[in-house]
Write an enzyme that holds these catalytic residues in place. Structure first.
Site, PDB file in Angstrom:
ATOM      1  N   HIS A  80      42.084  64.933   7.253  1.00 53.35           N
ATOM      2  CA  HIS A  80      41.734  66.181   7.921  1.00 53.35           C
ATOM      3  C   HIS A  80      41.580  67.358   6.971  1.00 53.35           C
ATOM      4  O   HIS A  80      40.838  68.306   7.280  1.00 53.35           O
ATOM      5  CB  HIS A  80      42.777  66.520   8.995  1.00 53.35           C
ATOM      6  CG  HIS A  80      42.521  65.851  10.304  1.00 53.35           C
ATOM      7  ND1 HIS A  80      43.047  64.620  10.635  1.00 53.35           N
ATOM      8  CD2 HIS A  80      41.782  66.232  11.383  1.00 53.35           C
ATOM      9  CE1 HIS A  80      42.652  64.272  11.844  1.00 53.35           C
ATOM     10  NE2 HIS A  80      41.876  65.234  12.321  1.00 53.35           N
ATOM     11  N   GLY A  81      42.260  67.365   5.860  1.00 54.73           N
ATOM     12  CA  GLY A  81      42.112  68.529   4.990  1.00 54.73           C
ATOM     13  C   GLY A  81      42.919  68.424   3.712  1.00 54.73           C
ATOM     14  O   GLY A  81      43.866  67.640   3.609  1.00 54.73           O
TER      15      GLY A  81
END
Length: 468
Positions: A325-326
């Protein structure tokens, strides 16, 4: 170009649909596919021209490797080498663009070095189209029937409704649909249903998510500290914003897909009704869960090698999900927290103990809400600001004495005043009722929902999952 923009709704989408079906009507099927690929690449490069180079290289390399893997003249060792090259190419590219600066900055902090940060522009949708092409590589290695030509493969990767933020589709569910003869003609039932689902998604985004965002942004980005009520308003606002924003995007993608007679997989199934954390992940971002199960959990051994390794595999899956996700410790913490909860839930479940569903729901929704704080915050420090505010139980006395009205004044001043506009507030509440109560069962509401959503399009705001 955004789904929630006038140029997309009134120009790009209708023109693309008209030309696509017009070409198919005169049996120009290859040209119709080519048109859809060109339109999709235009849609993608609209955000930044350099994206076109990246996705073109990615498509060429992955298609070449996939074709080699489908060729029977290579032995097992050669095929495994091709598979490794494909996996390294995709994950290496994702790592470079998404995680290079994160790793380098952490090395600099840990070792006192001074390596240069590149501040690389994160290409939109790279996490999504990378995973889709990984699935193509792996499925080709498993000798699934993926003998489609280059044009079909380009369409599988670039199909604009799901290109930037999913749902994550698999080649076996997408490629055959573009070949089906019945899908090459306009289906007015699909067109009507698609417009309805698109309108629901648009309303979720522009009426609900973008409105609630004002409160989440005020708490996360504009205030140095938060009291108990402010912190919970901030966290709950983001929990709702994220759901309506991301599920709204997926609804729009599914609706557009239906207009082209393409069925995209569902990505949400009322996740906030879940009574345990496992159920939540069966209902939230379902196509990511499917990908992680098929291409990580099962290859790790799944539940076939004993309970300890099963728990390990589950934790790894959620840690990987956080990293996907990041690039930040907040995402790693978020993934680890969900991984721990999944492990605890499995141990509890295997013990034979049961929990009242209402209590289970209360625990689950609160855990999810708290974990989203790490997901939204820019840094761990920002997350702890909100978490600390949420833990100030003693400030409940402010509510009892109505002192909270004074305490909350700065918070609402920083929230762009939807509450001061009674008409907007009524439309917001009415839209929530329609969307939550009616679902997808009342297509006669399409004109009303579409019209109201169009009115709310002011400055088209990016979708939250564009950042991932």
């Amino acid at each position: 170009m955004l789904f929630n923009s006038y140029e997309f709704i009134f120009l790009f989408l209708p023109i693309t649909l008209i030309v696509y079906f017009w070409l198919n009507k005169y049996n120009k099927n290859k040209l119709a596919k080519a048109w859809l690929v060109i339109a999709s690449l235009y849609f993608y490069s609209y955000f930044h021209k350099s994206y076109l180079i990246l996705i073109t290289i990615s498509i060429l390399v992955n298609y070449f490797i996939g074709q080699k893997l489908s060729n029977n003249k290579y032995n097992i060792i050669q095929r495994k080498m091709l598979l490794i090259i494909g996996v390294v190419f995709n994950l290496g590219g994702l790592g470079y663009f998404k995680y290079y600066d994160f790793f380098v900055s952490n090395i600099n902090s840990l070792l006192g070095t001074n390596f240069t940060l590149l501040h690389i522009l994160l290409p939109l949708g790279i996490s999504f189209f990378t995973f889709q092409q990984l699935s193509f590589i792996v499925d080709s290695y498993k000798r699934y029937d993926l003998t489609y030509d280059f044009l079909d493969y380009c369409l599988f990767v670039t199909f604009f409704p799901q290109l930037i933020a999913g749902p994550i589709v698999l080649p076996t569910e997408m490629l055959p649909q573009f070949e089906a003869e019945e899908n090459k003609k306009i289906n007015w039932e699909n067109m009507n249903k698609g417009l309805y689902i698109f309108s629901i998604g648009l309303a979720k985004k522009v009426i609900i998510a973008d409105t609630i965002a004002n409160f989440a942004n005020a708490g996360f980005d504009m205030m140095d500290k938060l009291n108990f009520v402010e912190a919970w308003l901030t966290s709950v606002s983001y929990t709702l914003q994220l759901y309506f924003d991301f599920s709204g995007y997926c609804d729009m993608a599914i609706g557009i897909g239906l207009m082209f007679n393409i069925i995209l997989p569902a990505n949400f199934n009322s996740p906030y009704k879940s009574t345990n954390i496992q159920e939540f992940w069966k209902r939230w971002h379902m196509t990511l869960g499917r990908f992680m199960t098929n291409y990580l959990y099962i290859p790790l051994g799944g539940n076939r090698k004993g309970e300890i390794k099963t728990l390990r595999n589950l934790f790894i899956v959620f840690l990987a999900s956080g990293i996907w996700h990041g690039a930040g410790w907040n995402f790693i913490i978020w993934g680890m927290l969900h991984g721990i909860c999944i492990v605890v839930h499995r141990v509890w479940k295997n013990s034979g103990r049961k929990l009242n569903k209402l209590i289970g729901w209360f625990i689950t929704i609160n855990l999810v809400n708290i974990f989203w704080v790490f997901f939204r915050a820019q840094t761990v420090t920002d997350a702890m600001k909100v978490i600390n505010g949420m833990m100030k139980i003693l400030e409940l006395r402010l509510i009892y004495n109505f002192e909270i009205l004074i305490e909350l004044k700065p918070f609402f001043q920083r929230s762009v005043g939807i509450l001061n506009n009674k008409i907007n507030l009524l439309i917001l509440l009415f839209s929530v009722i329609i969307i939550l109560k009616k679902g997808r069962d009342n297509e006669e509401l399409t004109p009303f929902i579409f019209f109201i959503a169009i009115i709310f399009i002011r400055n088209a705001a990016n979708f939250l999952y564009f950042n991932f």
